[in-house]
Structure formats: structure tokens, C-alpha cells
Design a protein around this motif. Structure first.
Motif, short mmCIF file in Angstrom:
data_model
loop_
_atom_site.label_atom_id
_atom_site.label_comp_id
_atom_site.label_asym_id
_atom_site.label_seq_id
_atom_site.Cartn_x
_atom_site.Cartn_y
_atom_site.Cartn_z
N MET A 199 0.82 -1.20 0.00
CA MET A 199 0.00 0.00 0.00
C MET A 199 0.87 1.27 0.00
O MET A 199 0.53 2.25 -0.64
CB MET A 199 -0.91 -0.04 1.23
N MET A 200 1.97 1.20 0.72
CA MET A 200 2.85 2.35 0.79
C MET A 200 3.48 2.65 -0.57
O MET A 200 3.67 3.81 -0.94
CB MET A 200 3.94 2.09 1.84
N GLU A 201 3.79 1.60 -1.32
CA GLU A 201 4.38 1.79 -2.64
C GLU A 201 3.40 2.49 -3.58
O GLU A 201 3.79 3.35 -4.37
CB GLU A 201 4.80 0.44 -3.25
N PHE A 202 2.13 2.11 -3.49
CA PHE A 202 1.10 2.74 -4.33
C PHE A 202 0.97 4.23 -3.99
O PHE A 202 0.87 5.07 -4.88
CB PHE A 202 -0.24 2.03 -4.16
N ALA A 203 0.98 4.54 -2.70
CA ALA A 203 0.86 5.94 -2.27
C ALA A 203 2.07 6.76 -2.75
O ALA A 203 1.92 7.88 -3.23
CB ALA A 203 0.72 6.02 -0.76
N ALA A 204 3.26 6.17 -2.64
CA ALA A 204 4.47 6.88 -3.06
C ALA A 204 4.47 7.09 -4.58
O ALA A 204 4.86 8.15 -5.07
CB ALA A 204 5.71 6.11 -2.62
N LEU A 205 4.05 6.08 -5.31
CA LEU A 205 3.99 6.20 -6.77
C LEU A 205 2.96 7.25 -7.19
O LEU A 205 3.23 8.08 -8.06
CB LEU A 205 3.63 4.85 -7.39
N THR A 206 1.80 7.24 -6.56
CA THR A 206 0.76 8.22 -6.87
C THR A 206 1.22 9.64 -6.55
O THR A 206 1.02 10.56 -7.33
CB THR A 206 -0.53 7.89 -6.10
N TYR A 207 1.85 9.81 -5.39
CA TYR A 207 2.35 11.12 -4.98
C TYR A 207 3.41 11.62 -5.96
O TYR A 207 3.40 12.78 -6.37
CB TYR A 207 2.92 11.03 -3.57
N GLY A 208 4.33 10.75 -6.33
CA GLY A 208 5.38 11.13 -7.27
C GLY A 208 4.85 11.48 -8.63
O GLY A 208 5.29 12.44 -9.27
N LEU A 209 3.88 10.72 -9.10
CA LEU A 209 3.27 11.00 -10.39
C LEU A 209 2.51 12.33 -10.36
O LEU A 209 2.63 13.14 -11.28
CB LEU A 209 2.32 9.87 -10.79
N LEU A 210 1.76 12.57 -9.30
CA LEU A 210 1.03 13.83 -9.15
C LEU A 210 1.99 15.01 -9.10
O LEU A 210 1.78 16.03 -9.77
CB LEU A 210 0.16 13.78 -7.90
N ALA A 211 3.06 14.88 -8.35
CA ALA A 211 4.04 15.97 -8.26
C ALA A 211 4.69 16.23 -9.60
O ALA A 211 4.87 17.39 -10.00
CB ALA A 211 5.10 15.63 -7.21
N SER A 212 5.02 15.18 -10.32
CA SER A 212 5.66 15.33 -11.62
C SER A 212 4.74 16.04 -12.62
O SER A 212 5.17 16.95 -13.33
CB SER A 212 6.06 13.96 -12.15
N VAL A 213 3.49 15.64 -12.66
CA VAL A 213 2.54 16.25 -13.60
C VAL A 213 2.30 17.71 -13.27
O VAL A 213 2.32 18.57 -14.15
CB VAL A 213 1.22 15.45 -13.62
#
Length: 63
Positions: free
Chosen positions: A1-15
Motif C-alpha cells: 500500500m505504501m508503494e502505491f501511495a508513493a507512486l501516486t504522490y510522485g506522479l502527481l508531483a511530476s505532472v
């Protein structure tokens, strides 16, 4: 679950940051949705930093 949150956060920040940089480069105003998502990202970052700092302090004083 933590990996999904980190991936989502990183993708949102990048966009958000790439869209803001593109708008700045083209001298265009930012759309309201981009501003709201930027403030959301800023609030999430600040809240997470505060929560982790409190957790670190509690762990230092308890141990």
C-alpha cells in the motif's frame, strides 16, 4: 500500500510541476485546477512532514 501511495504522490508531483513549468515558460496563466492541485500537494507534503516529525519526537522520547 505504501508503494502505491508513493507512486501516486510522485506522479502527481511530476505532472503538476511540469505543467506549471510549461505554463511559466509560455507566459500563460495557470488553470484553476492546476492551482488547486498544487495547493493540495503542498498541504499533503507539509502535513506528512509534520506527522513524521511528531512520530520521530515521540520515538526519541519513548526510547
Amino acid at each position: 500500500m505504501m508503494e502505491f501511495a508513493a507512486l501516486t504522490y510522485g506522479l502527481l508531483a511530476s505532472v503538476i510541476l511540469s505543467a506549471a513549468q510549461r505554463n511559466h515558460k509560455l507566459a500563460r496563466p495557470h488553470p484553476p485546477l492546476l492551482l488547486y492541485l498544487g495547493y493540495l500537494l503542498c498541504g499533503l507534503s507539509a502535513g506528512l512532514a509534520l506527522a513524521l516529525a511528531c512520530l520521530a519526537i515521540v520515538q526519541l522520547t519513548a526510547g
